[in-house]
Scaffold this motif. Sequence first.
Motif, short mmCIF file in Angstrom:
data_model
loop_
_atom_site.label_atom_id
_atom_site.label_comp_id
_atom_site.label_asym_id
_atom_site.label_seq_id
_atom_site.Cartn_x
_atom_site.Cartn_y
_atom_site.Cartn_z
N MET A 323 4.00 -16.46 55.03
CA MET A 323 2.59 -16.48 54.63
C MET A 323 1.70 -16.50 55.88
SD MET A 323 3.37 -16.75 51.41
CE MET A 323 1.76 -16.84 50.72
N ALA A 324 1.82 -15.48 56.70
CA ALA A 324 1.15 -15.46 58.00
C ALA A 324 -0.36 -15.74 57.94
CB ALA A 324 1.42 -14.13 58.70
N PRO A 325 -1.12 -15.11 57.01
CA PRO A 325 -2.56 -15.35 57.02
C PRO A 325 -2.92 -16.82 56.78
CG PRO A 325 -2.00 -13.48 55.60
CD PRO A 325 -0.72 -14.13 55.97
N LEU A 326 -2.10 -17.52 56.00
CA LEU A 326 -2.39 -18.93 55.71
C LEU A 326 -2.21 -19.77 56.97
CD1 LEU A 326 -1.63 -17.55 52.94
CD2 LEU A 326 -0.95 -19.82 52.16
N TRP A 327 -1.12 -19.47 57.69
CA TRP A 327 -0.87 -20.23 58.92
C TRP A 327 -1.91 -19.90 59.98
CZ3 TRP A 327 1.93 -24.32 58.65
CH2 TRP A 327 2.99 -24.38 57.75
N GLU A 328 -2.29 -18.64 60.03
CA GLU A 328 -3.28 -18.27 61.04
C GLU A 328 -4.62 -18.95 60.74
OE1 GLU A 328 -3.76 -14.09 61.87
OE2 GLU A 328 -5.53 -14.52 63.11
N ASN A 329 -4.97 -19.00 59.46
CA ASN A 329 -6.20 -19.69 59.11
C ASN A 329 -6.12 -21.17 59.49
OD1 ASN A 329 -8.74 -20.30 57.84
ND2 ASN A 329 -7.59 -21.13 56.12
N ALA A 330 -4.95 -21.77 59.22
CA ALA A 330 -4.82 -23.22 59.45
C ALA A 330 -4.76 -23.56 60.93
CB ALA A 330 -3.57 -23.74 58.74
N LEU A 331 -3.98 -22.78 61.69
CA LEU A 331 -3.65 -23.22 63.05
C LEU A 331 -4.16 -22.28 64.15
CD1 LEU A 331 0.06 -24.24 62.29
CD2 LEU A 331 -1.94 -25.74 62.32
N GLY A 332 -4.74 -21.16 63.77
CA GLY A 332 -5.24 -20.22 64.78
C GLY A 332 -4.23 -19.12 65.08
N ALA A 333 -4.68 -18.17 65.93
CA ALA A 333 -3.87 -16.98 66.21
C ALA A 333 -2.52 -17.34 66.82
CB ALA A 333 -4.64 -16.05 67.15
#
Length: 351
Positions: A323-333
Amino acid sequence: MVDYVVFGRGCFDQLDEILAPRRKDGAPMVFLLDHYFQNDTALKSRIPIRGNDILVDADVTHEPKTTYIDELANMLKGKFGQVSGVIGIGGGSAMDLAKAVSIMMTNPGNAHDYQGWDLVKNPAAYKAGIPTLSGTGAEVSRTTVLTGPTRKLGMNSDFTPFDQVVLDPALIKGAPVNQRFYTGMDCFIHCVESLQGTFINQFSRSYGEKAQDLCEEVFLHKDNWDDDSDEKLMMASFAGGMSIAYSQVGVAHAVSYGLSYLLGTKHGIGNCIVFNHLQDYYPEGVKIFHKMVEKNNIHIPEGITKGLSDEQFDKMIDVSLGMAPLWENALGADWKSIMTREKLRALYEKL
Ligand SMILES: NC(=O)c1ccc[n+]([C@@H]2O[C@H](COP(=O)([O-])OP(=O)(O)OC[C@H]3O[C@@H](n4cnc5c(N)ncnc54)[C@H](O)[C@@H]3O)[C@@H](O)[C@H]2O)c1
Ligand SMILES: [Fe+2]
C-alpha cells in the motif's frame, strides 16, 4: 464526486421519487440490502419495488470479494441484460457491493481485473448508496474495497462514486454500540491519518477537521447517544470521506489491510486494533482514541497475531507494504527506509 445528495431524517421515503427519472423500460432497479435487514419487513416495505425490480439480501458476512461481485453481476446480466440501477442499502460492505456490481454491469471481464487505479473503462450503471452504518465514508469515496484472488484492493476510478446518496440518520439509529463505535472510529482514524499525513492540503483539512470535531463530540463530549448523535456521526462520515478523497489514509489502514487479508479481520475493528498501538505515529490521536474507548466502554481485542507463523507474518507484511501511497502519506517519500520489514513485524506482533 457524488452527483446528488439528500440528507434528513425520513428522507429514505423520497427514494421512489429519486429513482423515477432513472428508470429505463424493462430494466429493473436492483436493491442490494444488507442481510442484517432480511427479516425487517417494515424497512423492506418502504423500498420502492416497481415492475421487474429485484431485492437481494446481500450477504455481508465477509467483506466483499471479487467472486461475489462477479456472481451477482453475471446473474443480473443473464436475467435482465441491463439494469436501470443498483442501489446499495447497508454498511460500507453493502455500499461497496453496489458500487462494484454497477461497474461490472457495463465493463467486460471479471471484477479483479479492475482492482487498482483508474482501470475501469466504461461508466457504470446508475448507482445509489444509502448508509445504515456511518463511518467508512464509502458513501462518498471513489473506491470500492474488494478482496480478490491475490490482494485486497479497491476499484479506484472516476466511475466508482455513487450518482446519488440518501443520508437518513434514522437508518443508523439501531446500530449496536460496539459496531457503531468500530465503524465510527474508521471515520475518526481517516481524519487523524489525513490531517497528520504529508499529502494534506486545505481541501482535505477543511473536511477532516470538521469530521474529527464531530466524532469527538459524539464519542467524547456527549453523555447520551441520541438522534443528534446519529445526525452528527452521519455527517462526520461524509466529511471524513471527503477529506481522504483528496489526501490518503495512513499507518492504521496500511497495517489493518494485512490483518484483514490474512485473518479476515473486519475494517472497523481492525483499524481499532492497530490504532490502539500507534502512539509513536499519531500521539495526539491515539490519546483521544484511548479516552473514547474508555468512555464508551468498548472492548478492543488484543493478542490476535499470537502464534502466527513466519510465513503468515510475511504475508501480512507483503500486503501492507504493497500500500505504497498510504505509507508515503504517513511517513513521507522516504518511507521505505523508515518502515522496514523488521519494524513492521514488531508492530504486527504487538497486536
Ligand atoms: N469504499 C470505501 O471508501 C470504504 C472505506 C472504508 C471501508 N470500506 C469497506 O466498508 C466495509 C466496512 O463497513 P462497515 O464498518 O460499515 O461494516 P459492514 O458493512 O461490514 O457491516 C458490519 C456488520 O453490521 C451489520 N449492519 C449494517 N447496518 C446495520 C445496522 N443499522 N444495525 C446493525 N447492524 C448493521 C452488517 O450486516 C454487518 O454484519 C468493509 O468492507 C470495508 O472494506 C469501504
Ligand atoms: Fe477506513
